[in-house]
Design a protein around this motif. Structure first.
Motif, PDB file in Angstrom:
ATOM      1  N   LEU A 247     -12.717  -1.636  37.890  1.00 22.07           N
ATOM      2  CA  LEU A 247     -12.320  -2.417  39.046  1.00 22.07           C
ATOM      3  C   LEU A 247     -11.044  -1.853  39.664  1.00 22.07           C
ATOM      4  CD1 LEU A 247     -12.824  -5.992  37.519  1.00 22.07           C
ATOM      5  CD2 LEU A 247     -14.418  -4.738  38.984  1.00 22.07           C
ATOM      6  N   ILE A 248     -10.824  -2.204  40.933  1.00 21.15           N
ATOM      7  CA  ILE A 248      -9.606  -1.808  41.629  1.00 21.15           C
ATOM      8  C   ILE A 248      -8.966  -3.040  42.276  1.00 21.15           C
ATOM      9  CG2 ILE A 248     -10.392   0.539  42.099  1.00 21.15           C
ATOM     10  CD1 ILE A 248     -11.027  -0.419  44.975  1.00 21.15           C
ATOM     11  N   ASN A 249      -7.672  -2.950  42.524  1.00 21.39           N
ATOM     12  CA  ASN A 249      -6.971  -4.029  43.210  1.00 21.39           C
ATOM     13  C   ASN A 249      -7.244  -3.964  44.705  1.00 21.39           C
ATOM     14  OD1 ASN A 249      -5.757  -5.025  40.914  1.00 21.39           O
ATOM     15  ND2 ASN A 249      -3.920  -3.779  41.138  1.00 21.39           N
ATOM     16  N   LEU A 250      -7.566  -5.111  45.282  1.00 25.00           N
ATOM     17  CA  LEU A 250      -7.756  -5.203  46.723  1.00 25.00           C
ATOM     18  C   LEU A 250      -6.610  -5.937  47.406  1.00 25.00           C
ATOM     19  CD1 LEU A 250     -11.566  -6.118  46.894  1.00 25.00           C
ATOM     20  CD2 LEU A 250     -10.506  -3.866  47.225  1.00 25.00           C
ATOM     21  N   LEU A 251      -6.049  -6.920  46.720  1.00 22.55           N
ATOM     22  CA  LEU A 251      -4.997  -7.723  47.336  1.00 22.55           C
ATOM     23  C   LEU A 251      -4.173  -8.412  46.252  1.00 22.55           C
ATOM     24  CD1 LEU A 251      -3.835  -8.916  50.016  1.00 22.55           C
ATOM     25  CD2 LEU A 251      -5.487 -10.783  49.760  1.00 22.55           C
ATOM     26  N   ASP A 252      -2.856  -8.225  46.306  1.00 25.62           N
ATOM     27  CA  ASP A 252      -1.952  -8.904  45.386  1.00 25.62           C
ATOM     28  C   ASP A 252      -1.695 -10.306  45.934  1.00 25.62           C
ATOM     29  OD1 ASP A 252       0.056  -9.814  43.742  1.00 25.62           O
ATOM     30  OD2 ASP A 252       1.312  -8.024  43.928  1.00 25.62           O
ATOM     31  N   LEU A 253      -2.088 -11.318  45.180  1.00 29.00           N
ATOM     32  CA  LEU A 253      -1.966 -12.698  45.645  1.00 29.00           C
ATOM     33  C   LEU A 253      -0.628 -13.338  45.292  1.00 29.00           C
ATOM     34  CD1 LEU A 253      -5.567 -13.980  44.833  1.00 29.00           C
ATOM     35  CD2 LEU A 253      -4.666 -13.117  47.001  1.00 29.00           C
ATOM     36  N   THR A 254       0.295 -12.563  44.758  1.00 28.31           N
ATOM     37  CA  THR A 254       1.616 -13.101  44.400  1.00 28.31           C
ATOM     38  C   THR A 254       2.676 -12.591  45.376  1.00 28.31           C
ATOM     39  OG1 THR A 254       2.046 -11.298  42.837  1.00 28.31           O
ATOM     40  CG2 THR A 254       1.004 -13.291  41.972  1.00 28.31           C
ATOM     41  N   ARG A 255       2.324 -12.585  46.636  1.00 31.20           N
ATOM     42  CA  ARG A 255       3.233 -12.112  47.676  1.00 31.20           C
ATOM     43  C   ARG A 255       3.316 -13.126  48.802  1.00 31.20           C
ATOM     44  NH1 ARG A 255       4.426  -9.423  44.180  1.00 31.20           N
ATOM     45  NH2 ARG A 255       4.550  -7.160  43.959  1.00 31.20           N
ATOM     46  N   GLY A 256       4.399 -13.056  49.573  1.00 29.84           N
ATOM     47  CA  GLY A 256       4.533 -13.927  50.735  1.00 29.84           C
ATOM     48  C   GLY A 256       4.646 -15.388  50.354  1.00 29.84           C
ATOM     49  N   SER A 257       3.866 -16.239  51.031  1.00 35.54           N
ATOM     50  CA  SER A 257       3.974 -17.687  50.818  1.00 35.54           C
ATOM     51  C   SER A 257       3.479 -18.116  49.443  1.00 35.54           C
ATOM     52  CB  SER A 257       3.186 -18.437  51.890  1.00 35.54           C
ATOM     53  OG  SER A 257       1.807 -18.140  51.804  1.00 35.54           O
ATOM     54  N   THR A 258       2.783 -17.231  48.741  1.00 34.46           N
ATOM     55  CA  THR A 258       2.283 -17.589  47.410  1.00 34.46           C
ATOM     56  C   THR A 258       3.057 -16.884  46.292  1.00 34.46           C
ATOM     57  OG1 THR A 258       0.575 -15.883  47.643  1.00 34.46           O
ATOM     58  CG2 THR A 258      -0.039 -18.141  48.209  1.00 34.46           C
ATOM     59  N   GLN A 259       4.185 -16.315  46.628  1.00 33.87           N
ATOM     60  CA  GLN A 259       5.025 -15.704  45.595  1.00 33.87           C
ATOM     61  C   GLN A 259       5.613 -16.784  44.699  1.00 33.87           C
ATOM     62  OE1 GLN A 259       8.368 -13.485  47.108  1.00 33.87           O
ATOM     63  NE2 GLN A 259       8.530 -12.241  45.254  1.00 33.87           N
ATOM     64  N   ALA A 260       5.701 -16.500  43.400  1.00 33.52           N
ATOM     65  CA  ALA A 260       6.246 -17.460  42.425  1.00 33.52           C
ATOM     66  C   ALA A 260       5.584 -18.821  42.576  1.00 33.52           C
ATOM     67  CB  ALA A 260       7.765 -17.578  42.574  1.00 33.52           C
ATOM     68  N   MET A 261       4.268 -18.824  42.668  1.00 34.09           N
ATOM     69  CA  MET A 261       3.518 -20.052  42.920  1.00 34.09           C
ATOM     70  C   MET A 261       3.416 -20.908  41.664  1.00 34.09           C
ATOM     71  SD  MET A 261       2.215 -21.261  45.618  1.00 34.09           S
ATOM     72  CE  MET A 261       1.491 -22.855  45.897  1.00 34.09           C
ATOM     73  N   PRO A 262       3.719 -22.212  41.755  1.00 33.80           N
ATOM     74  CA  PRO A 262       3.500 -23.100  40.602  1.00 33.80           C
ATOM     75  C   PRO A 262       2.014 -23.150  40.261  1.00 33.80           C
ATOM     76  CG  PRO A 262       4.865 -24.152  42.281  1.00 33.80           C
ATOM     77  CD  PRO A 262       4.281 -22.931  42.905  1.00 33.80           C
ATOM     78  N   MET A 263       1.686 -22.977  38.996  1.00 36.61           N
ATOM     79  CA  MET A 263       0.285 -22.879  38.590  1.00 36.61           C
ATOM     80  C   MET A 263      -0.244 -24.130  37.907  1.00 36.61           C
ATOM     81  SD  MET A 263      -0.553 -19.824  39.617  1.00 36.61           S
ATOM     82  CE  MET A 263      -1.958 -19.227  38.693  1.00 36.61           C
ATOM     83  N   GLY A 264       0.513 -24.695  36.974  1.00 34.56           N
ATOM     84  CA  GLY A 264       0.020 -25.852  36.236  1.00 34.56           C
ATOM     85  C   GLY A 264       1.126 -26.557  35.476  1.00 34.56           C
ATOM     86  N   GLY A 265       0.816 -27.763  35.012  1.00 31.57           N
ATOM     87  CA  GLY A 265       1.798 -28.543  34.275  1.00 31.57           C
ATOM     88  C   GLY A 265       1.137 -29.456  33.262  1.00 31.57           C
ATOM     89  N   TYR A 266       1.942 -30.249  32.583  1.00 30.84           N
ATOM     90  CA  TYR A 266       1.477 -31.153  31.530  1.00 30.84           C
ATOM     91  C   TYR A 266       1.413 -32.574  32.087  1.00 30.84           C
ATOM     92  CZ  TYR A 266       2.527 -27.136  28.645  1.00 30.84           C
ATOM     93  OH  TYR A 266       2.563 -25.867  28.116  1.00 30.84           O
ATOM     94  N   PHE A 267       0.226 -33.170  32.030  1.00 27.10           N
ATOM     95  CA  PHE A 267      -0.012 -34.477  32.634  1.00 27.10           C
ATOM     96  C   PHE A 267      -0.463 -35.489  31.589  1.00 27.10           C
ATOM     97  CE2 PHE A 267      -0.479 -31.459  36.065  1.00 27.10           C
ATOM     98  CZ  PHE A 267       0.112 -32.100  37.150  1.00 27.10           C
ATOM     99  N   ALA A 268       0.025 -36.721  31.766  1.00 26.75           N
ATOM    100  CA  ALA A 268      -0.415 -37.858  30.964  1.00 26.75           C
ATOM    101  C   ALA A 268      -0.851 -38.963  31.912  1.00 26.75           C
ATOM    102  CB  ALA A 268       0.719 -38.358  30.071  1.00 26.75           C
ATOM    103  N   LYS A 269      -1.549 -39.946  31.396  1.00 29.33           N
ATOM    104  CA  LYS A 269      -1.817 -41.133  32.193  1.00 29.33           C
ATOM    105  C   LYS A 269      -0.484 -41.831  32.469  1.00 29.33           C
ATOM    106  CE  LYS A 269      -6.494 -42.356  30.615  1.00 29.33           C
ATOM    107  NZ  LYS A 269      -7.295 -43.411  29.941  1.00 29.33           N
ATOM    108  N   GLN A 270      -0.329 -42.355  33.666  1.00 24.51           N
ATOM    109  CA  GLN A 270       0.939 -42.985  34.021  1.00 24.51           C
ATOM    110  C   GLN A 270       1.300 -44.130  33.078  1.00 24.51           C
ATOM    111  OE1 GLN A 270       1.049 -44.200  38.122  1.00 24.51           O
ATOM    112  NE2 GLN A 270       1.453 -42.135  38.873  1.00 24.51           N
ATOM    113  N   ASP A 271       0.345 -44.970  32.766  1.00 25.89           N
ATOM    114  CA  ASP A 271       0.633 -46.110  31.892  1.00 25.89           C
ATOM    115  C   ASP A 271       1.135 -45.638  30.529  1.00 25.89           C
ATOM    116  OD1 ASP A 271      -0.162 -47.757  33.921  1.00 25.89           O
ATOM    117  OD2 ASP A 271      -2.139 -48.197  33.091  1.00 25.89           O
ATOM    118  N   PHE A 272       0.538 -44.587  30.009  1.00 21.39           N
ATOM    119  CA  PHE A 272       0.937 -44.062  28.704  1.00 21.39           C
ATOM    120  C   PHE A 272       2.330 -43.453  28.780  1.00 21.39           C
ATOM    121  CE2 PHE A 272       1.011 -40.937  25.253  1.00 21.39           C
ATOM    122  CZ  PHE A 272       0.523 -41.694  24.193  1.00 21.39           C
TER     123      PHE A 272
END
Length: 365
Positions: A247-272
């Motif tokens: 495979l080859i790279n076509l487009l780096d998606l970590t540039r411009g408005s998506t640089q240092a993009m938040p990817m995920g976090g730890y979630f619980a139910k609000q009540d808990f």
């Protein structure tokens, strides 16, 4: 009278010595109470509402790497929290469903899935801790090699015009929302504007995006000769794919408005989360210790090889482009995901503060 003076001085000296001894003893006791068997400092928290914490993690997600570090190095145990990991989930949606069913207490989840679940009222979630932010080169659009006279931009345009040409990693649960993850949003936002023709929004995404389980994206792309396909690959799947030289790279998606993009976090139910504040204070304290250690490349590589199976060979681990593991929850940072989703007509307006913890920060705070 003369003999009374030395005795008085002796009593005063003894009192001073005794005070010093007590002060040293108190300091030592405090030091002992704020240190752990792993040598890390323990933040203060009250009595834990429970000591068991079941965490659900989508299999192969690099953002959850510090969880393994925290268990292996005893950080959670030092805080009195007995962490059990279930990393058998094939998708973010599967992990959320397990949380909703009470099978786990906490999940690592992609921000897009969590925001969709919260904004539509399907779940009542609270972000307990941020997980992972993309690093340079950690999310790429890749494709099959073409003749050298074909530019990447032209190949992307051909992929755009092909039905389902963009392969995006997701769950395969037949839920329409599975088509959207942070890497997919990065693609939809970052496509080069060729005569205003390369713009994907919610209303026309189905004709351009084909959702596949993350592990199957590489196989699908490399198994044929069709160059009018391209795949969004985030780490560690990107390094796995690129090590086969197909495979080859076509487009780096970590540039411009998506640089240092938040990817995920730890979630619980609000009540808990509301009824277990000390548990999550202990959890985040240990998690932050683990994040600091996992930020060291040597630790990250060893944890990858210990827990990610054949996906983390020494060759792959050495080539990984790691992001960062934030130790605070920043509302403005997470809001970037919602802003991009709204720009693509993927999410309604809603107050993202409804899923933020009480101690969340804003830029400048």
């Amino acid at each position: 009278m003369r003999s009374a003076i030395p005795r008085a001085r002796s009593r005063r000296t003894s009192a001073i010595v005794l005070s010093a001894v007590l002060a040293v003893s108190a300091f030592a006791a405090t030091a002992c109470s704020s240190s752990t068997s792993s040598g890390a400092s323990m933040p203060s928290h009250g009595t834990l509402e429970q000591t068991q914490l079941r965490i659900g993690i989508p299999k192969g997600d690099i953002g959850a790497l510090p969880i393994y570090t925290g268990v292996d190095k005893g950080y959670f145990k030092d805080q009195g929290v007995d962490v059990t990991i279930d990393d058998s989930y094939g998708s973010y949606q599967d992990a959320l469903s397990a949380l909703n069913a009470g099978k786990v207490d906490l999940v690592y989840d992609d921000y897009v899935h969590a925001i969709l679940a919260q904004s539509t009222g399907a779940y009542r979630l609270q972000l307990v801790a941020e997980g992972y932010t993309a690093g340079d080169g950690s999310v790429q659009l890749v494709g099959k090699p073409t003749p050298t006279n074909v530019k990447s931009a032209d190949q992307i345009k051909n992929v755009f015009n092909a039905s389902g040409g963009f392969l995006v990693p997701t769950a395969g649960t037949n839920d329409a929302n599975d088509a959207y993850t942070v890497p997919t949003i990065m693609l939809m936002t970052s496509l080069p504007d060729l005569a205003n023709s390369l713009r994907i929004k919610a209303d026309n995404s189905a004709s351009h995006l084909k959702s596949l389980p993350a592990g199957g994206v590489v196989d699908k792309l490399t198994s044929g000769t069709d160059t009018n396909r391209a795949a969004v690959l985030a780490e560690p799947y990107y390094s796995v794919a690129m090590n086969n030289n197909q495979l080859i790279n076509l487009l780096d998606l970590t540039r411009g408005s998506t640089q240092a993009m938040p990817m995920g976090g730890y979630f619980a139910k609000q009540d808990f989360a509301v009824t277990h504040p000390n548990l999550f204070k202990a959890f985040t304290g240990a998690l932050n210790q683990a994040k600091d250690v996992t930020s060291q490349r040597a630790t990250a590589m060893s944890e990858m090889q210990a827990h990610y199976g054949t996906m983390a060979s020494s060759t792959v681990a050495a080539s990984l482009s790691f992001g960062t593991f934030p130790t605070t929850v920043n509302v403005d940072r997470v809001s970037r995901v919602l802003t991009l989703m709204q720009g693509l007509d993927l999410a309604p307006y809603y107050n993202i503060d409804t899923m933020m913890p009480p101690d969340a920060l804003r830029s400048g705070s």
